[in-house]
Design a protein around this motif. Structure first.
Motif: not given
Length: 479
Positions: A261-276
């Motif tokens: 829950e922690e890892v997937v949530s955090r890292d999914t949002v991180a991929v979208m940072r700067n529009t990927g």
């Protein structure tokens, strides 16, 4: 409308040799926001001549002189933070909060790290009778990208000055506004004429003239693999050093004991940072086959919290793709993933609801059940697209992670830190993040394989800008 009609050569703004203009587009609206003059081979010749002349004396500058210069640049940089943030948002669509908190502060970080490293960097070494000297390589041609424009300018310029090199910069024609302001900063800081020069233009003209120029001693480039290969091939004509930071398709190995829950949530949002649009983005998430559905559901929920839209609005967390060609490519790759049979669990094709018409907006997209051989698992999409790939065991995860032409970044997630360390050691990549570790501007930045060569950031960046001279017999009779 912003007008960039002059190059900066020899310490002053000068007329271009030919007045041919290029429209600069605001990706948030798809409308023209300004225009930039396109440089020619003649403009490059003038800039290289100015840099070569300045190098005659700057190569012998003292550590103290270069520290003072960097400190002055940093002081002037801090005066223009708001202007730089506004420019980055306008030119490449970064949400204003991201521009203010990440894009622009990166310049402060790189200048500060160069100052810190220069204070104690060893340019001399004695080995018995031999004196070993690290000397500036000479005139450096620089080509910088549009995705992190001020970050890439500052992380090249800072070590060049710290080591006594002079330079000619060609910024991206997609995102030239922050380069204009950075040049104004250099001028206000009193950087002597010719040490820093700026020529606007296109890669096939200005970039080619720089990389093939007989009086350019080194090229430092950031961009696509195709661009890097072209610069390296052209630079080979004069056997110049070519340092490259290119693409990535980084794997994020989520081990079976990780907090999903922690890892997937955090890292999914991180991929979208700067529009990927970040070369180190962890766009391949590797999870155990048995936990694919669970990971997909968590990632879908996390992606739903990302708010695409007008980058000048406070509520926006993801802006547009930076330019039209990239917008088209991302859309095509999403369609490719659908056609390959990957399961769309968030986003997908089409225009996001509520975004301004005409802008280059895409949906934050997550694919599950992605096979390692699919195009979306192998090609750098450079957009907000996450591929979740299943694996059997640790060895399979490492194999999948390393089965890539790229090797820029990677990550490992595990509650067992020693286990994560063992996996990190097996990954063929220039950087590995363990359990969500923060970035480190003092750590060497760069990759293996087709992700490039050389390293940027901190003291490790200095090596690429230096030649090594052995003076044999220098110390005979001493002592």
């Amino acid at each position: 409308m912003r007008t960039l009609h002059k190059h900066y050569i020899g310490g002053e703004w000068v007329e271009a040799s030919a007045f041919k203009l290029h429209d600069v587009t605001n990706p948030a609206t798809g409308q023209k926001s300004g225009e930039m003059v396109l440089g020619t081979e003649a403009d490059v010749d003038r800039a290289v001549a100015a840099a070569a002349k300045a190098f005659e004396t700057f190569q012998f500058s003292s550590r103290e002189d270069r520290l003072e210069m960097l400190e002055n640049i940093l002081t002037e940089y801090k005066k223009r933070l708001d202007d730089l943030a506004e420019a980055v948002t306008l030119e490449m669509g970064a949400p204003k909060s991201l521009a203010q908190k990440a894009h622009v502060p990166a310049g402060i970080g790189h200048l500060s790290e160069a100052i810190k490293a220069l204070k104690s960097y060893e340019f001399f070494e004695d080995r018995g009778p031999t004196h070993i000297v690290k000397e500036p390589i000479g005139v450096v041609g620089m080509i910088t990208p549009w995705n992190w424009p001020i970050n890439q300018i500052s992380c090249k310029v800072a070590p060049a000055i710290a080591t006594g090199c002079t330079m000619v910069l060609k910024p991206s024609e997609v995102a030239p506004y922050s380069a204009q302001i950075f040049t104004e900063i250099m001028h206000a800081a009193g950087v002597p004429a010719g040490i820093y020069n700026l020529v606007y233009g296109e890669g096939q003209v200005v970039g080619e003239a720089l990389s093939g120029h007989e009086n350019i001693d080194m090229m430092s480039v950031t961009g696509s693999v195709r661009m890097g290969a072209a610069v390296q091939a052209n630079g080979a004509k004069t056997i110049k050093r070519v340092v490259q930071e290119l693409g990535g398709k980084s794997a994020n190995i989520v081990l079976d004991d990780a907090n999903l829950e922690e890892v997937v949530s955090r890292d999914t949002v991180a991929v979208m940072r700067n529009t990927g649009q970040t070369c180190t983005a962890l766009t391949r998430m590797l999870v155990p086959h048995s936990r694919m559905d669970e990971a997909a559901a968590i990632a879908a929920q996390a992606a739903s919290t990302v708010v695409p839209g007008d980058p000048t609005k406070d509520e926006t967390t993801m802006g547009p793709i930076a330019h039209g060609e990239q917008f088209k490519k991302v859309g095509e790759m999403i369609q490719t993933g659908i056609g390959e049979g990957a399961r769309v669990v968030a986003g997908g094709a089409g225009f996001p609801d509520g975004c301004p018409e005409g802008g280059y907006y895409v949906k934050p997209t997550v694919f599950a059940d992605v096979k390692p051989e699919m195009a979306i698992a192998r090609e750098e999409i450079f957009g907000p697209v996450l591929s979740i790939i299943g694996y059997e065991d640790e060895d399979d995860a490492v194999r999948i992670a390393n089965d890539s032409v790229f090797g820029l970044s990677g990550a490992v997630q595990s509650k067992d830190h020693a286990r994560a360390q063992r996996i990190a050691a097996r990954m063929r990549t220039g950087m590995v993040y363990i359990n969500g570790a923060a970035g480190d501007l003092s750590a060497p930045f760069g990759g293996y394989k087709q992700s490039g060569n050389g390293r940027e950031w901190g003291d490790h960046a200095f090596a690429d800008f230096l030649e090594v001279k052995s003076i044999l017999g220098h110390n005979q009779g001493i002592g």
